[in-house]
Design a protein around this motif. Sequence first.
Motif, PDB file in Angstrom:
ATOM      1  N   ALA A  61      89.652  79.531  49.512  1.00 29.89           N
ATOM      2  CA  ALA A  61      90.060  78.855  50.754  1.00 29.89           C
ATOM      3  C   ALA A  61      91.553  78.575  50.862  1.00 29.89           C
ATOM      4  O   ALA A  61      92.138  78.795  51.934  1.00 29.89           O
ATOM      5  CB  ALA A  61      89.263  77.565  50.928  1.00 29.89           C
ATOM      6  N   PRO A  62      92.229  78.043  49.829  1.00 26.64           N
ATOM      7  CA  PRO A  62      93.646  77.711  50.024  1.00 26.64           C
ATOM      8  C   PRO A  62      94.497  78.877  50.514  1.00 26.64           C
ATOM      9  O   PRO A  62      95.379  78.693  51.359  1.00 26.64           O
ATOM     10  CB  PRO A  62      94.086  77.216  48.639  1.00 26.64           C
ATOM     11  N   ARG A  63      94.219  80.090  50.030  1.00 21.67           N
ATOM     12  CA  ARG A  63      95.004  81.240  50.494  1.00 21.67           C
ATOM     13  C   ARG A  63      94.761  81.509  51.974  1.00 21.67           C
ATOM     14  O   ARG A  63      95.698  81.741  52.738  1.00 21.67           O
ATOM     15  CB  ARG A  63      94.650  82.492  49.683  1.00 21.67           C
ATOM     16  N   GLN A  64      93.483  81.496  52.382  1.00 22.38           N
ATOM     17  CA  GLN A  64      93.198  81.765  53.791  1.00 22.38           C
ATOM     18  C   GLN A  64      93.707  80.641  54.682  1.00 22.38           C
ATOM     19  O   GLN A  64      94.222  80.883  55.777  1.00 22.38           O
ATOM     20  CB  GLN A  64      91.698  81.977  53.999  1.00 22.38           C
ATOM     21  N   LEU A  65      93.592  79.405  54.212  1.00 25.38           N
ATOM     22  CA  LEU A  65      94.097  78.275  54.988  1.00 25.38           C
ATOM     23  C   LEU A  65      95.611  78.359  55.168  1.00 25.38           C
ATOM     24  O   LEU A  65      96.134  78.060  56.251  1.00 25.38           O
ATOM     25  CB  LEU A  65      93.708  76.962  54.310  1.00 25.38           C
ATOM     26  N   ARG A  66      96.320  78.738  54.117  1.00 27.15           N
ATOM     27  CA  ARG A  66      97.768  78.912  54.261  1.00 27.15           C
ATOM     28  C   ARG A  66      98.083  79.970  55.310  1.00 27.15           C
ATOM     29  O   ARG A  66      98.980  79.804  56.146  1.00 27.15           O
ATOM     30  CB  ARG A  66      98.392  79.290  52.916  1.00 27.15           C
ATOM     31  N   ASP A  67      97.370  81.086  55.269  1.00 27.19           N
ATOM     32  CA  ASP A  67      97.616  82.160  56.217  1.00 27.19           C
ATOM     33  C   ASP A  67      97.381  81.674  57.651  1.00 27.19           C
ATOM     34  O   ASP A  67      98.227  81.860  58.535  1.00 27.19           O
ATOM     35  CB  ASP A  67      96.684  83.333  55.895  1.00 27.19           C
ATOM     36  N   LEU A  68      96.236  81.017  57.889  1.00 27.39           N
ATOM     37  CA  LEU A  68      95.912  80.564  59.243  1.00 27.39           C
ATOM     38  C   LEU A  68      96.797  79.407  59.695  1.00 27.39           C
ATOM     39  O   LEU A  68      96.948  79.163  60.899  1.00 27.39           O
ATOM     40  CB  LEU A  68      94.445  80.169  59.316  1.00 27.39           C
ATOM     41  N   SER A  69      97.409  78.691  58.744  1.00 29.31           N
ATOM     42  CA  SER A  69      98.256  77.556  59.135  1.00 29.31           C
ATOM     43  C   SER A  69      99.512  77.997  59.868  1.00 29.31           C
ATOM     44  O   SER A  69     100.187  77.177  60.501  1.00 29.31           O
ATOM     45  CB  SER A  69      98.630  76.716  57.908  1.00 29.31           C
ATOM     46  N   SER A  70      99.821  79.298  59.817  1.00 29.20           N
ATOM     47  CA  SER A  70     100.975  79.777  60.591  1.00 29.20           C
ATOM     48  C   SER A  70     100.741  79.634  62.090  1.00 29.20           C
ATOM     49  O   SER A  70     101.687  79.672  62.885  1.00 29.20           O
ATOM     50  CB  SER A  70     101.266  81.248  60.254  1.00 29.20           C
TER      51      SER A  70
END
Length: 325
Positions: A61-70
């Motif tokens: 999750a942290p990787r995908q959340l970082r990506d979507l946080s853009s």
Amino acid sequence: MTNSDFRPISGVDLPRFAGIATFMRLPHIALDDERLSQVDIGLIGVPWDGGTTNRPGPRHAPRQLRDLSSMVRHENGATRIRPYDLANCADLGDVGPNPADVEDSMQRITAFYDRVKTAGIMPLTAGGDHLSSLPILRSLGRDRPLGMIHFDSHTDLFHSYFGGFKYTHGTPFRRAVEEGLLDPKRVCMIGIRGPAYDFEDRDFADAVGIRVIPIEEFHARGVEDVMTEAREIVGSGETYVSYDIDFIDPAFAPGTGTPEIGGPNSYQALQVVRELRGLNIVGADMVEVSPPFDTSGATAFLGITVMFELLCVMAEIISKRPGKN
């Protein structure tokens, strides 16, 4: 005043699909960085699902959340809070777990948060499964028991699993109460629902004084009334917020390990966080996003939007500290 070094990269200066992914496009500040002392709120990834009992995946999750946080911009469109004007925020990176050892991973997580706590930083965490909350609380709640507002479809108050194993994503808050990390009379759990093995968890809640608000009551009373009670329960004391993405109905957040039908919609999911304004929050987490079960990223986008709402509430708290502005 906040330091301009701790603001997100603007999509006007660098397209949101470009650059190295960090939470909210904030600077990455490692724990050994000399700028750590300037950070007010640290966004942290806990890529670990060693407590999952059925469908794994929150370790990603942290990787995908970082990506979507853009996709998240600088100002809250509803509350008008501009968190980066109120607090120095940074991505502190990920805790490095041990994927082969549950207890060692928990020790690693606690040690990481001890350093964050010593630096005077308020942590906002992206899990990870819900067992991640226990080692965080072992750091933040070590000196005194905390209150907690918990959004979830499950209480996570069970005693054990599979013949006495005490550390799963269904047990963290039972352990936290037993270890004196949470004051059960200042804990409110909201949104509980779904079929159950038994009611051992609810019996424990009743025995120690935890207030459980099932989803039927939530829908009957509405967000404002329920959150007024939750605020009264935790009072003015130090409070932790734990937000499981499966609090939200799986029609809006299918990417989670243990979905339960009948939950709030995505708008209500944000409303409940806005109702936390003014509480004495010392940390928060958003857990149980499982990218393998929603490769579209829609669940992660909802999860990171919840985190932005939490960040706005937390930044407002920071701005009211003596001498901050």
